[in-house]
Each structure stands twice: as C-alpha cells, then as structure tokens.
Enzyme design. Structure first.
Site, PDB file in Angstrom:
ATOM      1  N   LYS A 199       0.889  -1.200   0.009  1.00 38.04           N
ATOM      2  CA  LYS A 199       0.022  -0.149   0.012  1.00 38.04           C
ATOM      3  C   LYS A 199       0.950   1.285  -0.004  1.00 38.04           C
ATOM      4  O   LYS A 199       1.560   1.632   0.892  1.00 38.04           O
ATOM      5  CB  LYS A 199      -0.970   0.082   1.356  1.00 38.04           C
ATOM      6  CG  LYS A 199      -2.088   1.064   1.013  1.00 38.04           C
ATOM      7  CD  LYS A 199      -2.636   1.719   2.257  1.00 38.04           C
ATOM      8  CE  LYS A 199      -1.760   2.648   2.945  1.00 38.04           C
ATOM      9  NZ  LYS A 199      -1.454   4.186   2.016  1.00 38.04           N
ATOM     10  N   GLY A 252       7.015   4.800   8.518  1.00 35.91           N
ATOM     11  CA  GLY A 252       6.063   6.055   8.556  1.00 35.91           C
ATOM     12  C   GLY A 252       6.098   6.472   9.860  1.00 35.91           C
ATOM     13  O   GLY A 252       7.309   6.391  10.545  1.00 35.91           O
ATOM     14  N   SER A 253       5.203   7.263  10.443  1.00 34.20           N
ATOM     15  CA  SER A 253       5.258   8.002  11.727  1.00 34.20           C
ATOM     16  C   SER A 253       5.384   7.099  13.024  1.00 34.20           C
ATOM     17  O   SER A 253       4.631   5.953  12.967  1.00 34.20           O
ATOM     18  CB  SER A 253       3.915   8.791  11.937  1.00 34.20           C
ATOM     19  OG  SER A 253       2.884   8.107  11.786  1.00 34.20           O
ATOM     20  N   THR A 254       5.842   7.578  13.900  1.00 33.13           N
ATOM     21  CA  THR A 254       6.148   6.471  15.178  1.00 33.13           C
ATOM     22  C   THR A 254       4.558   6.335  15.754  1.00 33.13           C
ATOM     23  O   THR A 254       4.244   5.313  16.289  1.00 33.13           O
ATOM     24  CB  THR A 254       6.992   7.207  16.210  1.00 33.13           C
ATOM     25  OG1 THR A 254       8.354   6.943  15.941  1.00 33.13           O
ATOM     26  CG2 THR A 254       6.915   6.434  17.491  1.00 33.13           C
ATOM     27  N   GLU A 255       3.981   7.263  15.561  1.00 32.00           N
ATOM     28  CA  GLU A 255       2.511   7.298  15.822  1.00 32.00           C
ATOM     29  C   GLU A 255       1.494   6.193  15.281  1.00 32.00           C
ATOM     30  O   GLU A 255       0.996   5.252  16.078  1.00 32.00           O
ATOM     31  CB  GLU A 255       1.802   8.496  15.657  1.00 32.00           C
ATOM     32  CG  GLU A 255       0.388   8.839  16.194  1.00 32.00           C
ATOM     33  CD  GLU A 255      -0.251  10.049  15.424  1.00 32.00           C
ATOM     34  OE1 GLU A 255       0.674  11.038  14.794  1.00 32.00           O
ATOM     35  OE2 GLU A 255      -1.381  10.541  15.500  1.00 32.00           O
ATOM     36  N   GLY A 257       2.960   3.578  13.759  1.00 34.56           N
ATOM     37  CA  GLY A 257       3.781   2.430  14.022  1.00 34.56           C
ATOM     38  C   GLY A 257       3.420   1.781  15.154  1.00 34.56           C
ATOM     39  O   GLY A 257       3.135   0.519  15.361  1.00 34.56           O
ATOM     40  N   GLU A 274      10.075   0.858  10.634  1.00 30.47           N
ATOM     41  CA  GLU A 274      10.983   1.751  10.256  1.00 30.47           C
ATOM     42  C   GLU A 274      10.309   3.269  10.552  1.00 30.47           C
ATOM     43  O   GLU A 274       9.596   3.734   9.737  1.00 30.47           O
ATOM     44  CB  GLU A 274      11.630   1.785   8.997  1.00 30.47           C
ATOM     45  CG  GLU A 274      12.882   2.175   8.889  1.00 30.47           C
ATOM     46  CD  GLU A 274      13.044   3.618   8.104  1.00 30.47           C
ATOM     47  OE1 GLU A 274      13.048   4.611   9.009  1.00 30.47           O
ATOM     48  OE2 GLU A 274      13.179   3.786   6.919  1.00 30.47           O
ATOM     49  N   CYS A 308      13.597  10.385   7.578  1.00 32.17           N
ATOM     50  CA  CYS A 308      13.513   9.944   8.644  1.00 32.17           C
ATOM     51  C   CYS A 308      14.816  10.244   9.462  1.00 32.17           C
ATOM     52  O   CYS A 308      14.792  10.145  10.597  1.00 32.17           O
ATOM     53  CB  CYS A 308      12.990   8.368   8.816  1.00 32.17           C
ATOM     54  SG  CYS A 308      13.754   7.634   7.804  1.00 32.17           S
ATOM     55  N   GLU A 405      10.013  15.314  15.790  1.00 27.75           N
ATOM     56  CA  GLU A 405      10.479  15.393  14.355  1.00 27.75           C
ATOM     57  C   GLU A 405       9.725  16.176  13.680  1.00 27.75           C
ATOM     58  O   GLU A 405       8.544  16.514  13.762  1.00 27.75           O
ATOM     59  CB  GLU A 405      10.102  13.790  14.185  1.00 27.75           C
ATOM     60  CG  GLU A 405      10.619  13.781  12.570  1.00 27.75           C
ATOM     61  CD  GLU A 405      10.413  12.385  11.894  1.00 27.75           C
ATOM     62  OE1 GLU A 405       9.189  11.753  11.915  1.00 27.75           O
ATOM     63  OE2 GLU A 405      11.339  11.680  11.558  1.00 27.75           O
TER      64      GLU A 405
HETATM   65  P1  NAI Z   1       1.815   8.332   8.286  1.00 24.88           P
HETATM   66  O1  NAI Z   1       2.703   7.288   9.323  1.00 24.88           O
HETATM   67  O2  NAI Z   1       0.491   8.458   8.946  1.00 24.88           O
HETATM   68  O3  NAI Z   1       1.850   7.550   6.821  1.00 24.88           O
HETATM   69  C1  NAI Z   1       2.747   6.581   6.452  1.00 24.88           C
HETATM   70  C2  NAI Z   1       1.805   5.467   5.755  1.00 24.88           C
HETATM   71  O4  NAI Z   1       1.057   4.913   6.596  1.00 24.88           O
HETATM   72  C3  NAI Z   1       1.151   5.855   4.712  1.00 24.88           C
HETATM   73  O5  NAI Z   1       1.081   4.727   3.766  1.00 24.88           O
HETATM   74  C4  NAI Z   1      -0.390   5.964   5.332  1.00 24.88           C
HETATM   75  O6  NAI Z   1      -1.362   5.837   4.447  1.00 24.88           O
HETATM   76  C5  NAI Z   1      -0.002   4.738   6.281  1.00 24.88           C
HETATM   77  N1  NAI Z   1      -1.070   4.871   7.473  1.00 24.88           N
HETATM   78  C6  NAI Z   1      -1.645   5.996   7.914  1.00 24.88           C
HETATM   79  N2  NAI Z   1      -2.301   5.749   9.148  1.00 24.88           N
HETATM   80  C7  NAI Z   1      -2.461   4.346   9.078  1.00 24.88           C
HETATM   81  C8  NAI Z   1      -3.235   3.485   9.881  1.00 24.88           C
HETATM   82  N3  NAI Z   1      -3.948   3.767  10.946  1.00 24.88           N
HETATM   83  N4  NAI Z   1      -3.042   2.025   9.732  1.00 24.88           N
HETATM   84  C9  NAI Z   1      -1.996   1.799   8.856  1.00 24.88           C
HETATM   85  N5  NAI Z   1      -1.568   2.474   7.936  1.00 24.88           N
HETATM   86  C10 NAI Z   1      -1.569   3.978   7.999  1.00 24.88           C
HETATM   87  O7  NAI Z   1       2.844   9.339   8.286  1.00 24.88           O
HETATM   88  P2  NAI Z   1       2.098  11.058   7.674  1.00 24.88           P
HETATM   89  O8  NAI Z   1       0.905  11.383   8.350  1.00 24.88           O
HETATM   90  O9  NAI Z   1       2.046  11.075   6.193  1.00 24.88           O
HETATM   91  O10 NAI Z   1       3.215  11.793   8.144  1.00 24.88           O
HETATM   92  C11 NAI Z   1       2.963  12.354   9.492  1.00 24.88           C
HETATM   93  C12 NAI Z   1       4.589  12.476  10.104  1.00 24.88           C
HETATM   94  O11 NAI Z   1       5.324  11.047  10.109  1.00 24.88           O
HETATM   95  C13 NAI Z   1       5.667  13.098   9.251  1.00 24.88           C
HETATM   96  O12 NAI Z   1       5.618  14.504   9.636  1.00 24.88           O
HETATM   97  C14 NAI Z   1       6.849  12.560   9.930  1.00 24.88           C
HETATM   98  O13 NAI Z   1       7.202  13.156  10.978  1.00 24.88           O
HETATM   99  C15 NAI Z   1       6.503  11.152   9.944  1.00 24.88           C
HETATM  100  N6  NAI Z   1       6.952  10.269   8.820  1.00 24.88           N
HETATM  101  C16 NAI Z   1       8.188   9.460   8.858  1.00 24.88           C
HETATM  102  C17 NAI Z   1       8.665   8.906   7.899  1.00 24.88           C
HETATM  103  C18 NAI Z   1       9.686   8.048   7.975  1.00 24.88           C
HETATM  104  O14 NAI Z   1      10.166   7.745   6.660  1.00 24.88           O
HETATM  105  N7  NAI Z   1       9.859   7.412   9.029  1.00 24.88           N
HETATM  106  C19 NAI Z   1       7.761   8.914   6.496  1.00 24.88           C
HETATM  107  C20 NAI Z   1       6.596   9.728   6.594  1.00 24.88           C
HETATM  108  C21 NAI Z   1       6.045  10.411   7.605  1.00 24.88           C
END
Ligand code: NAI
Ligand code: MG
Length: 502
Positions: A199, A252-255, A257, A274, A308, A405
């Site tokens: 996804k 993605g985000s720790t939240e 995760g 990650e 990240c 972050e």
């Molecule tokens: P996010 O963690 O919400 O999104 C990342 C992925 O997770 C996307 O594919 C999203 O559709 C999916 N996702 C979101 N909620 C989900 C859920 N409840 N269950 C399963 N999958 C879900 O990140 P977002 O909202 O785009 O960015 C927010 C913050 O997260 C950024 O400001 C940054 O601090 C951090 N982030 C960190 C990344 C990294 O490489 N470690 C990459 C992207 C964001």
C-alpha cells in the site's frame, strides 16, 4: 485529467500515464476499486490535481490478500528455483533502469523533489537495491547442527535448519521516497519468496503503480505482488489487521507504528517498523570545518528535510559554533527553492498542505519558545507547499523543535562545551535512528560511534545509503533492519528438522 504541467516539459510517456485514472493491481490484473471510488493525487508545487487513482479499502485489501495467499500457498511462485526467483528480481531492476526517466519525472511530480535528485538518487538506488537482493535469492542457507540430547544416550541424529519465506507480507510505505521505499520493501520479500500486498502512501501512489506495470512485464506470477493504493485509516489499517497476512512491514510515523503493533496483535503477525527520528549531528572543533558545514547543510536539507534520518539536531563545539552556523545559514540562503521540474531548483515543495502546516506550526512554536532563525523561518511564496530552508539558534533541549520530528527543512543548532557532555545530550531523545559525527580524531570518532544510541552512525559523511548497509532504528525509531543481509531475517523464518538415524 487535471495535469497542470505542459506536456512539452514532461516525458510523453509520463503524460499518457497521468491521463488515465490509475487502477490497482490485484492478482496480476489492473482493476477498479470495489466501491468504484477514486482519489486525487496532487502536484505539491502548485497544489493542483495530478491524477486520479483507484481508492482501495477493506474489500480491495481482502481481495489482494486472497490473491497473495493463493500465490504463496499454491502458485507457481513457490516452485521456482532460487535462481529463477533471483533472475526475476534482477529483470525487474533492468526494466526499472530502462524506465529511469519516466520514474524520475513521476517521482518529481508526485512528491515535489527535484527531477535531478530523483534521477541521480531515488531511481538508481532502487535499481541497485533490487540487484543486491536478487543475489540473495540463491544464498538463503540453513545450517547442519550437531546435537547431544542427554536423555537419548547413544542415539544419532542428523539435524539441520531450513530458511523459509515468512509468507504473505503487507507493506505500508510513506511518501518521502515513494519508489525507493517500495524497492526496500519489495526487494527482500521477492528474493526470499514471500508474496506481497503493497500500500503506497495516499500522497504519492503513482511510482508504485508504474512499478506494478514492470512487475507484470518482468513475468512475476499473478498474485505475487499486489498494489493497492488508498488511505492509511482505511486500506492501511485493514492490511495491518488482516488475519491472513503473516507479516506487516511499515515505514512512517512512530504514532502510526504503534497503531500497527496493536493491529497486528489479532493474529500475532510479525512486525517490522522503520519510524521517525530526530538525529543528532555532532561537529567537534577538530573537524575539517568546511566539509562539516557542507555536510551538516545537506544532512538537514536533503529531500527538504523529509528524511527520517535528517540531521535535525545540530551540536557544535563552542569555539567553532558561530562559524559553523553562519556557514550553514549562508548556504541555506543560497538554496534555490522551486518546482522539482525546474532544472535550477535545489529544493522543491513539501509533499502536501498538511505537511506544510505541520512544519509551519513547528516554526511558530520555535519562535514562541525563543528560537531565532539565522536563515529562513517561514513559508516560501504563495503557491504550492514551499518552506524556506531554516537554521534555528538559541534553541534548548526542552523546546519542541529540539525534541520532536519536524520532517521539514529546519535544523536546531546548539553549542556544547565539554566533549564528555555530548553523548548524553545526543542520546536524550525518544528516537534513535541515525547520528553524525565530524572529527579528525579517529579515536573520538569510534568512541562516539560506540556510545551513540542510533541504528546508523555516519562519520565525516551523512545520508550515505547502500543496499548492503542495514538501516533501522534504536528506541522508538523502529523494529528490525532494512537492507543488507539483516533484512533477510525479517522475511524468513527458521525451521529445525531433526532426524534420528537408525
Ligand atoms: P503516516 O505514518 O500517517 O503515513 C505513512 C503510511 O502509513 C502511509 O502509507 C499511510 O497511508 C499509512 N497509514 C496511516 N495511518 C495508518 C493506519 N492507521 N494504519 C495503517 N497504515 C496507516 O505519516 P504522515 O501522516 O504521512 O506523516 C506524519 C509524520 O510522520 C511526518 O511529519 C513525519 O514526522 C513522519 N513520517 C516519517 C516517515 C519515515 O520515513 N520514517 C515517512 C513519513 C512520515
Ligand atoms: Mg498520518
């Protein structure tokens, strides 16, 4: 079609890709979502619609998981030899390389990053990752293990281990390196013989869908890779919770995760994560100062700070603090901010309005808490999601801009006086993804590497990635390591076989 760019500017194959609504890949076929719904993806340099994409939800995820399950349990995929599997992955790398220009354009348009960067880094790194992983397909070995078994005296055994694929893998990826994150996830899954439901992020679904076309062209059996675009709270959550998925891999985000960990509990699927970072970058007074200034500048501003592992907490030894932060601020002011397709652009827009607002919120919070911007400090222009490259001084560890972050082009710089104080300060954060050290003292460099609690330590360099180097986090930056040989542990499980010999 809402494509807001002139066709002359863009590779014609990309223009035609954007013209049609993009479908999802399930069981080797391109299909609409069950609901028939689509969503828009945007060009972040203008905020205008770039393309329409099928919107996957629970039912689409379910179909994709069924296809992946069937491909894993009964399909031709499991009967391929390791060599055949490796060759398919290698072929995918070749195809990706042949289509480098299309991917670079698509990545630049959908994410906002400079075309020059996508061409030089994102696409070649993805190609290299697939090639590196292709080689592992034939090298997944178990062991023969001599055993003693005290309660069967005199018996002889032949015992060995098999290294088997973990099964159906759900992969949820972010928008900062859309193609490269797809490659980091797909490469090891395919090399080890897993099947996948991928996804992509809702902000940047396009390159994963184009990659889906190449996966079919390479000849992977149907159902081995399924690509379901959609939103996190719907499609992502359904994939993480699905009872027929054996493993979920998330970046993605720790939240989120933490939500994935909860969602995975239903069938105790394996989880790798990650997540975020707030990486310390430490410059000692014995460093090569000009190199350190250039390195610290790119450590934070590469990919507009949307990394990240961005070097977002800068610690500089007191006697050189002013010189270093002035040098970084001067470079920051010279960074040309503009649309990714413009050849003169060094830094593009942030990926979305949401990220723009989030980063501007941090800038406001920093200012309110007394930080001072030596460069930048605000939104750039009135169209698109641009932020000025920002260097903050007068910052303290208790400020939000130092603890959290930001995921944007904002560095918080702080001086340090005693080298022995720097390790606890650098480690004083919930994250532990990466760290940088700049010094010409080899002993100090490796002592720092030992004591920093981070999954990667860069010495006299930053943001150096290679398919062979494991990457991942300590503390709340994640579970497991991607790339290198370490990632194979995430996609395989060990079976012990014990035979009593007569
Ligand atoms: P996010 O963690 O919400 O999104 C990342 C992925 O997770 C996307 O594919 C999203 O559709 C999916 N996702 C979101 N909620 C989900 C859920 N409840 N269950 C399963 N999958 C879900 O990140 P977002 O909202 O785009 O960015 C927010 C913050 O997260 C950024 O400001 C940054 O601090 C951090 N982030 C960190 C990344 C990294 O490489 N470690 C990459 C992207 C964001
Ligand atoms: Mg989110």
């Amino acid at each position: 079609m809402g494509i807001a760019i002139s066709a002359a500017q863009v590779d014609p194959r990309v223009v035609s890709f954007l013209e049609k609504p993009r479908q999802m890949l399930i069981n080797g076929r391109w299909v609409d979502s069950v609901s028939g719904k689509t969503f828009s993806t945007f060009d972040p340099s203008t905020g205008e619609v770039l393309a329409q994409v099928a919107e996957g939800d629970r039912e689409d995820i379910d179909l994709a998981v069924k296809a992946a399950r069937k491909a894993f349990d009964d399909g031709p995929w499991r009967r391929l030899t390791p060599s055949e599997r490796g060759r398919l992955v290698w072929k995918l790398a070749d195809l990706l390389e042949q289509h480098l220009e299309e991917f670079a354009y698509l990545e630049s348009l959908d994410n906002g990053k400079p075309l020059t960067v996508a061409r030089a880094a994102d696409v070649p790194l993805a190609v290299d990752l697939f090639r590196y992983m292709a080689g592992w397909a034939t090298k997944l070995e178990g062991h023969t293990i001599p055993i003693s078994v005290p309660y069967t005296p005199g018996a002889k055994y032949l015992s060995y281990t098999l290294r088997e694929p973990v099964g159906v893998v759900g992969q949820i990826i972010p928008w900062n390196f859309p193609l490269l994150m797809a490659a980091w996830k797909l490469g090891p899954a395919l090399a080890t013989g897993c099947t996948v439901v991928l996804k992509p992020a809702e902000q940047t679904p396009l390159s994963a869908l184009l990659l889906g076309e190449l996966i079919l062209e390479a000849g992977f059996p149907e159902g081995v890779v399924n690509v379901v675009p959609g939103f996190g709270e719907t499609a992502g959550a359904a994939l993480a919770a699905h009872l027929d998925v054996d493993k979920v891999a998330f970046t993605g985000s720790t939240e989120v995760g933490k939500l994935i960990v909860h969602a995975a509990a239903g069938n105790l699927k394996k989880v790798s994560l990650e997540l975020g970072g707030k990486s310390p970058n430490v410059i000692f007074k014995d460093a090569d100062i000009e190199t350190a200034i250039a390195g610290a500048t790119s450590a934070i501003f590469f990919n507009h700070g949307q990394c990240c592992c961005a070097g977002s907490r800068l610690y500089v030894e007191k006697p050189i603090f002013d010189k270093v932060v002035d040098g970084i601020a001067e470079r920051a002011q010279k960074i040309k901010v503009g649309p990714g397709l413009d050849a003169a652009t060094d830094m593009g827009p942030l990926v979305s309005e949401e990220q723009l607002n989030r980063v501007c919120g941090y800038l406001a919070s920093g200012a309110a808490e007394g930080a001072k911007a030596l460069a930048g400090g605000k939104k750039h222009g009135d169209k698109g999601y641009f932020v000025e490259p920002t260097v903050l001084v007068n910052t303290r560890e208790d400020m939000k801009v130092v603890q959290e972050e930001i995921f944007g082009p904002v560095v918080a710089a702080m001086p340090f006086e005693k080298p022995e104080d720097i390790v606890p300060r650098a480690n004083d954060n919930v994250y532990g993804l990466a760290a940088g050290v700049w010094t010409n003292d080899i002993n100090k460099a490796h002592r720092m590497a030992e004591h920093l609690r981070a999954g990667t330590v860069w010495i006299n360099c930053y943001n150096i990635f290679d398919a062979a180097l494991p990457f991942g986090g300590y503390k709340q930056s994640g579970w497991g390591r991607e790339m290198g040989r370490d990632v194979l542990d995430l996609y395989t499980q060990t079976k012990a076989v014990c035979t009593r010999l007569g």
